[in-house]
Design a protein around this motif. Structure first.
Motif, mmCIF file in Angstrom:
data_model
loop_
_atom_site.group_PDB
_atom_site.id
_atom_site.type_symbol
_atom_site.label_atom_id
_atom_site.label_comp_id
_atom_site.label_asym_id
_atom_site.label_seq_id
_atom_site.Cartn_x
_atom_site.Cartn_y
_atom_site.Cartn_z
ATOM 1 N N LEU A 299 0.859 -1.177 0.000
ATOM 2 C CA LEU A 299 0.000 0.000 0.000
ATOM 3 C C LEU A 299 0.896 1.228 0.000
ATOM 4 O O LEU A 299 1.555 1.527 0.997
ATOM 5 C CB LEU A 299 -0.909 -0.002 1.227
ATOM 6 C CG LEU A 299 -1.746 -1.267 1.452
ATOM 7 C CD1 LEU A 299 -2.536 -1.156 2.749
ATOM 8 C CD2 LEU A 299 -2.671 -1.526 0.274
ATOM 9 N N LYS A 363 -1.662 5.558 -6.136
ATOM 10 C CA LYS A 363 -2.651 6.533 -6.586
ATOM 11 C C LYS A 363 -2.257 7.220 -7.885
ATOM 12 O O LYS A 363 -3.122 7.640 -8.657
ATOM 13 C CB LYS A 363 -2.859 7.603 -5.499
ATOM 14 C CG LYS A 363 -3.505 7.102 -4.222
ATOM 15 C CD LYS A 363 -3.713 8.258 -3.250
ATOM 16 C CE LYS A 363 -4.465 7.820 -2.000
ATOM 17 N NZ LYS A 363 -4.699 8.957 -1.076
ATOM 18 N N TYR A 380 -5.944 1.598 -5.103
ATOM 19 C CA TYR A 380 -5.507 1.912 -3.738
ATOM 20 C C TYR A 380 -6.692 2.022 -2.772
ATOM 21 O O TYR A 380 -6.673 1.438 -1.681
ATOM 22 C CB TYR A 380 -4.701 3.212 -3.716
ATOM 23 C CG TYR A 380 -4.270 3.582 -2.314
ATOM 24 C CD1 TYR A 380 -3.166 2.970 -1.735
ATOM 25 C CD2 TYR A 380 -4.993 4.500 -1.550
ATOM 26 C CE1 TYR A 380 -2.779 3.272 -0.433
ATOM 27 C CE2 TYR A 380 -4.613 4.807 -0.253
ATOM 28 C CZ TYR A 380 -3.507 4.192 0.304
ATOM 29 O OH TYR A 380 -3.134 4.471 1.585
#
Length: 424
Positions: A299, A363, A380
Motif C-alpha cells: 500500500l 494513486k 488503492y
C-alpha cells in the motif's frame, strides 16, 4: 575513544541521554570547522535529524562553523519542508546536497585480486573508490558521519563506511557495489556483517581515508507510530562501534517467524516513500519470509514514479523487475545496464524471482504502467478499504486468518526472516 550508550527501556534513550552522550563525544576537542554527513529524508526514522540538530547547536555554541552534507546517494534532494521536519531549526542554507554524478573524486581502487578472493571468484572487476570532494577538504577539523544501522539488501547491515562510499559516494562505487551485492544474492547478505560488499568498503576505509578525521555516530532505532525509539547510540572512529551497533540492530530490527507468510501487507509512509526505487524495501525486507506462491501487497499512497533519478526511472520502465536470471542475461548484452550497474542491481533486488507475487496499490501511477514492470496492480482505495492499516500496530507483525490466508502488516523498518537464517 569509542562511546556506547544503550537502553533497556522499551521507549529507548531519552533526548537528554542522547544529548549527554553526544556532548561526551565532542567535549575536549579543539574544533573550528566541522562537516556533518547526515541522512536524507528516506532515513527519517534514524533519529539522525535530532542528533544532527543537537550537535549543530552544541558546536555553534563553541564558535565552530558547521556544514551539513546530505548522504542521499542516488535519492532525490531533500526539500526545505522535509529538511525542517527532520532537522528542525538548522538553517536550510547550511545544507549541502550530494550530487553523486558530479561532486566526487576517485581516491583509490579496491583491487580485483582482493574482490575475487572475498567473493570466491564470483566478482573479478576492481572497484574504483569515489567520495564527495568535501570529505577530503583539509579545512575540516572533524567529519561526523551520522546514520542508522539496520538490515540492508546490498551490504548486510547499513551504515558506517556505507554512509561514505554510497551516501556521499560516486557513480562507479555505487553502481559496482550494488551489482556485486546483487550477484551474490540478497539471501546471502541481508542481516549479516562481513559481507563481501562490507569487506570492500572496510578495505577502502582503511587504505584511502585513514588520514581523514572521521568519526561515526550510529543509531539503532525502532518506530512505534510517530515516536522514534533509539535503543542504542554508538560513537567512535573504530570498526568496533559498528559491531556493537550491528549486534543491537540484529536484536531490534530482525523478526524471526515460526511460519512463512502466505500474504503480507506493507504500508509505506507517503512522506518517505515516493518511488519504487525506495518503496521496494517492502520487497527486500520481507522476501526471505515469504512463502512460495504467496502474495506481497504494498500500500503505497505516495509512490508516483519508479526511479528518483531520470535515468534510473527510464531503465526500470524499459526492463522492469523481471528477475535475477533475466536481468543478468540482459546485463551481458545491454550497454545501458552495464553503464548503470546500480539500476541493474535494483531490478534484481526488487523482484521476487517468481516465488511470490508483488502487488502495488498506488494513486498516481496507472495500472498499465505498474504491470509493465512485472508487478501486479490494484486500486488503492479498494485495497485500504479491505486492509485498514490504521487498526494494526505500527511496526509490528499481526497474524490473522482471512479466507485461508495470513495477513501480516509490517511498517517501515520491520523486517521478517525465516527461522533458518543464520546470523552468525
Amino acid at each position: 575513544m569509542n562511546i556506547y550508550r544503550e537502553s533497556q527501556s522499551r521507549n529507548g534513550l531519552t533526548k537528554e541521554q542522547i544529548r549527554r552522550t553526544l556532548w561526551q563525544g565532542l567535549e575536549g576537542r579543539k574544533l573550528n570547522k566541522v562537516l556533518m554527513i547526515s541522512p536524507d529524508f528516506t532515513r527519517l526514522h534514524s533519529n539522525g535529524g535530532f542528533i544532527t540538530n543537537a550537535c549543530y547547536h552544541f558546536l555553534r555554541a563553541q564558535g565552530c562553523q558547521v556544514e551539513v552534507l546530505i548522504a542521499q546517494g542516488t535519492h532525490e534532494d531533500i526539500s526545505e519542508e522535509q529538511f525542517r521536519e527532520m532537522y528542525g531549526d538548522i538553517p536550510y542554507d547550511m545544507m549541502i546536497p550530494h550530487r553523486w554524478r558530479e561532486d566526487t573524486v576517485v581516491i583509490g581502487e579496491v583491487p580485483e585480486e582482493y574482490l575475487k578472493e572475498i567473493t570466491g571468484g564470483l566478482w573479478t572487476q576492481s572497484l574504483a573508490v569515489e567520495v564527495n570532494r568535501k570529505v577530503l577538504d583539509p579545512s575540516y577539523d572533524l567529519i561526523l558521519s551520522v546514520g542508522q544501522v539496520v538490515p540492508h539488501e546490498v551490504i548486510g547491515m547499513a551504515n558506517h563506511s556505507k554512509n561514505i562510499f554510497v551516501g556521499v559516494g560516486g557513480r562507479q562505487i555505487i553502481n559496482k557495489s550494488h551489482m556485486l551485492g546483487a550477484v551474490l544474492g540478497l539471501e546471502q547478505i541481508m542481516g549479516k556483517d562481513h559481507s563481501p560488499v562490507r569487506q570492500a568498503f572496510d578495505y577502502a576505509l582503511k587504505h584511502f581515508l585513514k588520514e581523514v578525521p572521521l568519526v561515526f555516530v550510529l543509531t539503532v532505532t525502532t518506530a512505534d507510530g510517530e515516536e522514534i525509539c533509539t535503543h542504542g547510540l554508538y560513537i567512535g572512529d573504530e570498526r568496533a562501534v559498528l559491531e556493537e551497533a550491528i549486534a543491537k540492530s540484529q536484536e531490534k530490527n530482525i523478526r524471526f517467524l515460526d511460519k512463512e507468510i502466505q500474504k503480507c501487507v506493507v504500508y509505506l509512509d507517503p512522506r518517505e516513500f515516493q518511488s519504487t526505487w525506495v518503496g521496494n524495501k517492502a520487497v527486500y525486507r520481507t522476501r526471505m519470509a515469504m512463502a512460495d506462491g504467496g502474495e506481497l501487497l504494498i500500500l503505497a499512497p505516495g509512490v508516483h514514479c519508479f526511479g528518483e533519478d531520470k535515468t534510473n526511472d527510464e531503465i526500470i520502465r524499459r526492463y522492469g523487475y523481471c528477475g535475477r536470471k533475466r536481468v543478468l542475461e540482459l546485463f551481458e548484452r545491454e550497454e545501458l545496464l552495464k553503464e548503470n550497474m546500480g539500476a541493474a542491481a535494483h531490478l534484481i533486488h526488487g523482484s521476487s524471482d517468481g516465488r511470490f507475487t508483488v502487488t502495488y496499490a498506488v494513486k498516481e501511477i496507472s495500472k498499465e504502467e505498474i504491470e509493465s514492470v512485472y508487478f501486479q496492480a490494484v486500486d488503492y482505495d479498494e485495497a485500504v478499504r479491505r486492509y485498514d492499516v490504521s487498526r494494526l500496530k505500527e511496526g509490528g507483525i499481526g497474524w490473522r486468518t482471512e479466507k485461508r490466508s495470513i495477513l501480516s502488516v509490517i511498517r517501515r523498518w520491520a523486517f521478517g526472516l525465516q527461522k533458518k537464517l543464520d546470523l552468525e
